[in-house]
Design a protein around this motif. Structure first.
Motif, PDB file in Angstrom:
ATOM      1  N   VAL A  34       0.845  -1.207   0.000  1.00  0.00           N
ATOM      2  CA  VAL A  34       0.000   0.000   0.000  1.00  0.00           C
ATOM      3  C   VAL A  34       0.876   1.252   0.000  1.00  0.00           C
ATOM      4  O   VAL A  34       0.623   2.198  -0.744  1.00  0.00           O
ATOM      5  N   VAL A  35       1.915   1.246   0.842  1.00  0.00           N
ATOM      6  CA  VAL A  35       2.742   2.447   1.037  1.00  0.00           C
ATOM      7  C   VAL A  35       3.603   2.746  -0.187  1.00  0.00           C
ATOM      8  O   VAL A  35       3.674   3.897  -0.634  1.00  0.00           O
ATOM      9  N   LEU A  36       4.237   1.736  -0.720  1.00  0.00           N
ATOM     10  CA  LEU A  36       5.182   1.978  -1.825  1.00  0.00           C
ATOM     11  C   LEU A  36       4.545   2.629  -3.052  1.00  0.00           C
ATOM     12  O   LEU A  36       5.079   3.623  -3.564  1.00  0.00           O
ATOM     13  N   PRO A  37       3.413   2.121  -3.550  1.00  0.00           N
ATOM     14  CA  PRO A  37       2.836   2.811  -4.723  1.00  0.00           C
ATOM     15  C   PRO A  37       2.444   4.261  -4.440  1.00  0.00           C
ATOM     16  O   PRO A  37       2.642   5.138  -5.281  1.00  0.00           O
ATOM     17  N   ILE A  38       1.924   4.502  -3.239  1.00  0.00           N
ATOM     18  CA  ILE A  38       1.516   5.874  -2.906  1.00  0.00           C
ATOM     19  C   ILE A  38       2.740   6.777  -2.788  1.00  0.00           C
ATOM     20  O   ILE A  38       2.796   7.859  -3.383  1.00  0.00           O
ATOM     21  N   VAL A  39       3.732   6.332  -2.026  1.00  0.00           N
ATOM     22  CA  VAL A  39       4.929   7.156  -1.801  1.00  0.00           C
ATOM     23  C   VAL A  39       5.699   7.356  -3.101  1.00  0.00           C
ATOM     24  O   VAL A  39       6.096   8.484  -3.432  1.00  0.00           O
ATOM     25  N   LEU A  40       5.908   6.293  -3.827  1.00  0.00           N
ATOM     26  CA  LEU A  40       6.672   6.427  -5.077  1.00  0.00           C
ATOM     27  C   LEU A  40       5.917   7.260  -6.108  1.00  0.00           C
ATOM     28  O   LEU A  40       6.529   8.005  -6.878  1.00  0.00           O
ATOM     29  N   GLY A  41       4.607   7.160  -6.134  1.00  0.00           N
ATOM     30  CA  GLY A  41       3.815   8.001  -7.042  1.00  0.00           C
ATOM     31  C   GLY A  41       3.964   9.475  -6.701  1.00  0.00           C
ATOM     32  O   GLY A  41       4.183  10.318  -7.579  1.00  0.00           O
ATOM     33  N   TRP A  42       3.865   9.791  -5.413  1.00  0.00           N
ATOM     34  CA  TRP A  42       4.022  11.185  -4.978  1.00  0.00           C
ATOM     35  C   TRP A  42       5.445  11.695  -5.218  1.00  0.00           C
ATOM     36  O   TRP A  42       5.643  12.824  -5.654  1.00  0.00           O
ATOM     37  N   LEU A  43       6.424  10.843  -4.944  1.00  0.00           N
ATOM     38  CA  LEU A  43       7.807  11.260  -5.171  1.00  0.00           C
ATOM     39  C   LEU A  43       8.065  11.527  -6.656  1.00  0.00           C
ATOM     40  O   LEU A  43       8.764  12.476  -7.007  1.00  0.00           O
ATOM     41  N   THR A  44       7.510  10.695  -7.494  1.00  0.00           N
ATOM     42  CA  THR A  44       7.660  10.913  -8.935  1.00  0.00           C
ATOM     43  C   THR A  44       7.022  12.227  -9.337  1.00  0.00           C
ATOM     44  O   THR A  44       7.620  13.021 -10.079  1.00  0.00           O
ATOM     45  N   LEU A  45       5.826  12.470  -8.855  1.00  0.00           N
ATOM     46  CA  LEU A  45       5.125  13.712  -9.186  1.00  0.00           C
ATOM     47  C   LEU A  45       5.887  14.940  -8.677  1.00  0.00           C
ATOM     48  O   LEU A  45       6.072  15.918  -9.417  1.00  0.00           O
ATOM     49  N   VAL A  46       6.359  14.882  -7.440  1.00  0.00           N
ATOM     50  CA  VAL A  46       7.113  16.012  -6.880  1.00  0.00           C
ATOM     51  C   VAL A  46       8.397  16.232  -7.662  1.00  0.00           C
ATOM     52  O   VAL A  46       8.741  17.371  -8.029  1.00  0.00           O
ATOM     53  N   THR A  47       9.108  15.148  -7.952  1.00  0.00           N
ATOM     54  CA  THR A  47      10.387  15.268  -8.669  1.00  0.00           C
ATOM     55  C   THR A  47      10.183  15.854 -10.058  1.00  0.00           C
ATOM     56  O   THR A  47      10.909  16.768 -10.476  1.00  0.00           O
ATOM     57  N   LEU A  48       9.192  15.360 -10.781  1.00  0.00           N
ATOM     58  CA  LEU A  48       8.961  15.851 -12.142  1.00  0.00           C
ATOM     59  C   LEU A  48       8.424  17.277 -12.157  1.00  0.00           C
ATOM     60  O   LEU A  48       8.585  17.992 -13.132  1.00  0.00           O
ATOM     61  N   THR A  49       7.799  17.692 -11.063  1.00  0.00           N
ATOM     62  CA  THR A  49       7.323  19.076 -10.960  1.00  0.00           C
ATOM     63  C   THR A  49       8.470  20.021 -10.618  1.00  0.00           C
ATOM     64  O   THR A  49       8.554  21.131 -11.153  1.00  0.00           O
ATOM     65  N   VAL A  50       9.360  19.584  -9.756  1.00  0.00           N
ATOM     66  CA  VAL A  50      10.449  20.438  -9.275  1.00  0.00           C
ATOM     67  C   VAL A  50      11.579  20.546 -10.300  1.00  0.00           C
ATOM     68  O   VAL A  50      12.185  21.613 -10.447  1.00  0.00           O
ATOM     69  N   LEU A  51      11.854  19.471 -11.026  1.00  0.00           N
ATOM     70  CA  LEU A  51      13.022  19.426 -11.908  1.00  0.00           C
ATOM     71  C   LEU A  51      13.091  20.574 -12.927  1.00  0.00           C
ATOM     72  O   LEU A  51      14.143  21.219 -13.038  1.00  0.00           O
ATOM     73  N   PRO A  52      12.033  20.895 -13.672  1.00  0.00           N
ATOM     74  CA  PRO A  52      12.176  22.006 -14.618  1.00  0.00           C
ATOM     75  C   PRO A  52      12.397  23.356 -13.940  1.00  0.00           C
ATOM     76  O   PRO A  52      13.083  24.226 -14.485  1.00  0.00           O
ATOM     77  N   ARG A  53      11.848  23.526 -12.752  1.00  0.00           N
ATOM     78  CA  ARG A  53      12.052  24.787 -12.023  1.00  0.00           C
ATOM     79  C   ARG A  53      13.502  24.896 -11.561  1.00  0.00           C
ATOM     80  O   ARG A  53      14.110  25.961 -11.641  1.00  0.00           O
ATOM     81  N   ILE A  54      14.038  23.779 -11.063  1.00  0.00           N
ATOM     82  CA  ILE A  54      15.447  23.776 -10.641  1.00  0.00           C
ATOM     83  C   ILE A  54      16.343  24.020 -11.855  1.00  0.00           C
ATOM     84  O   ILE A  54      17.304  24.796 -11.785  1.00  0.00           O
ATOM     85  N   LYS A  55      16.032  23.396 -12.961  1.00  0.00           N
ATOM     86  CA  LYS A  55      16.849  23.594 -14.161  1.00  0.00           C
ATOM     87  C   LYS A  55      16.770  25.053 -14.622  1.00  0.00           C
ATOM     88  O   LYS A  55      17.770  25.644 -15.015  1.00  0.00           O
ATOM     89  N   GLY A  56      15.594  25.646 -14.540  1.00  0.00           N
ATOM     90  CA  GLY A  56      15.455  27.055 -14.892  1.00  0.00           C
ATOM     91  C   GLY A  56      16.268  27.946 -13.974  1.00  0.00           C
ATOM     92  O   GLY A  56      16.955  28.865 -14.414  1.00  0.00           O
ATOM     93  N   GLY A  57      16.207  27.663 -12.659  1.00  0.00           N
ATOM     94  CA  GLY A  57      17.004  28.438 -11.712  1.00  0.00           C
ATOM     95  C   GLY A  57      18.490  28.249 -11.943  1.00  0.00           C
ATOM     96  O   GLY A  57      19.278  29.191 -11.819  1.00  0.00           O
ATOM     97  N   TRP A  58      18.874  27.047 -12.308  1.00  0.00           N
ATOM     98  CA  TRP A  58      20.284  26.738 -12.596  1.00  0.00           C
ATOM     99  C   TRP A  58      20.752  27.558 -13.791  1.00  0.00           C
ATOM    100  O   TRP A  58      21.837  28.155 -13.760  1.00  0.00           O
ATOM    101  N   ILE A  59      19.936  27.601 -14.832  1.00  0.00           N
ATOM    102  CA  ILE A  59      20.287  28.378 -16.022  1.00  0.00           C
ATOM    103  C   ILE A  59      20.313  29.867 -15.681  1.00  0.00           C
ATOM    104  O   ILE A  59      21.171  30.613 -16.150  1.00  0.00           O
ATOM    105  N   GLY A  60      19.399  30.308 -14.828  1.00  0.00           N
ATOM    106  CA  GLY A  60      19.424  31.690 -14.371  1.00  0.00           C
ATOM    107  C   GLY A  60      20.711  32.014 -13.627  1.00  0.00           C
ATOM    108  O   GLY A  60      21.287  33.093 -13.796  1.00  0.00           O
ATOM    109  N   LEU A  61      21.183  31.074 -12.818  1.00  0.00           N
ATOM    110  CA  LEU A  61      22.458  31.255 -12.111  1.00  0.00           C
ATOM    111  C   LEU A  61      23.611  31.331 -13.105  1.00  0.00           C
ATOM    112  O   LEU A  61      24.491  32.191 -12.975  1.00  0.00           O
ATOM    113  N   MET A  62      23.588  30.468 -14.096  1.00  0.00           N
ATOM    114  CA  MET A  62      24.648  30.491 -15.120  1.00  0.00           C
ATOM    115  C   MET A  62      24.617  31.814 -15.878  1.00  0.00           C
ATOM    116  O   MET A  62      25.663  32.380 -16.192  1.00  0.00           O
ATOM    117  N   TYR A  63      23.424  32.310 -16.161  1.00  0.00           N
ATOM    118  CA  TYR A  63      23.282  33.597 -16.845  1.00  0.00           C
ATOM    119  C   TYR A  63      23.842  34.721 -15.969  1.00  0.00           C
ATOM    120  O   TYR A  63      24.579  35.594 -16.447  1.00  0.00           O
TER     121      TYR A  63
END
Ligand SMILES: [Zn+2]
Length: 132
Positions: A85-114
């Motif tokens: 029960v726990v693994l599908p719920i936790v891994l689903g949420w972690l996937t969603l959080v990671t995929l939501t955060v990743l483009p924002r972090i990449k954008g901030g990273w590029i902003g830092l490089m700029y």
């Protein structure tokens, strides 16, 4: 040695976090999910020179691991409930959080490089290669 910013740090990173061009703050930074536009459609700034490589992925793993996974382990339900029960719920949420955060972090990273004017043509990036 003080770090000199070619452009204001917080403005550049903030625009990147908002997935906007760090130069003008108007144009979109990504054409697709993580695909950086070669040029800003608003100001024509060359965005292809900022190669983020694996940095945003490492930072995303670091942040999600420390801010989501570690606090999650403090809840007893994670340990006491069935893993089926726990693994599908936790891994689903972690996937969603990671995929939501990743483009924002990449954008901030590029902003830092700029802000630091670190481009793929920067000799400082290749100094370690030259030492070999
Ligand atoms: Zn722009």
């Amino acid at each position: 040695m003080a770090t000199e910013f070619a452009h204001p740090l917080f403005r550049s990173v903030g625009r990147g976090l908002a997935q906007k061009c760090p130069a003008c703050g108007q144009g979109r930074l990504f054409g697709r999910y993580l695909k950086v536009e070669p040029n800003c459609r608003r100001c024509e700034h060359d965005l292809s020179v900022y190669r983020a490589d694996d940095g945003p992925a490492y930072l995303t793993i670091l942040l999600v691991g420390h801010l989501v996974v570690a606090p999650l382990l403090l809840f007893p339900v994670v340990w006491e409930a069935s893993p089926l029960v726990v693994l599908p719920i936790v891994l689903g949420w972690l996937t969603l959080v990671t995929l939501t955060v990743l483009p924002r972090i990449k954008g901030g990273w590029i902003g830092l490089m700029y802000s630091l004017q670190v481009t793929d043509r920067d000799d400082r990036l290749h100094a370690a290669d030259a030492a070999d």
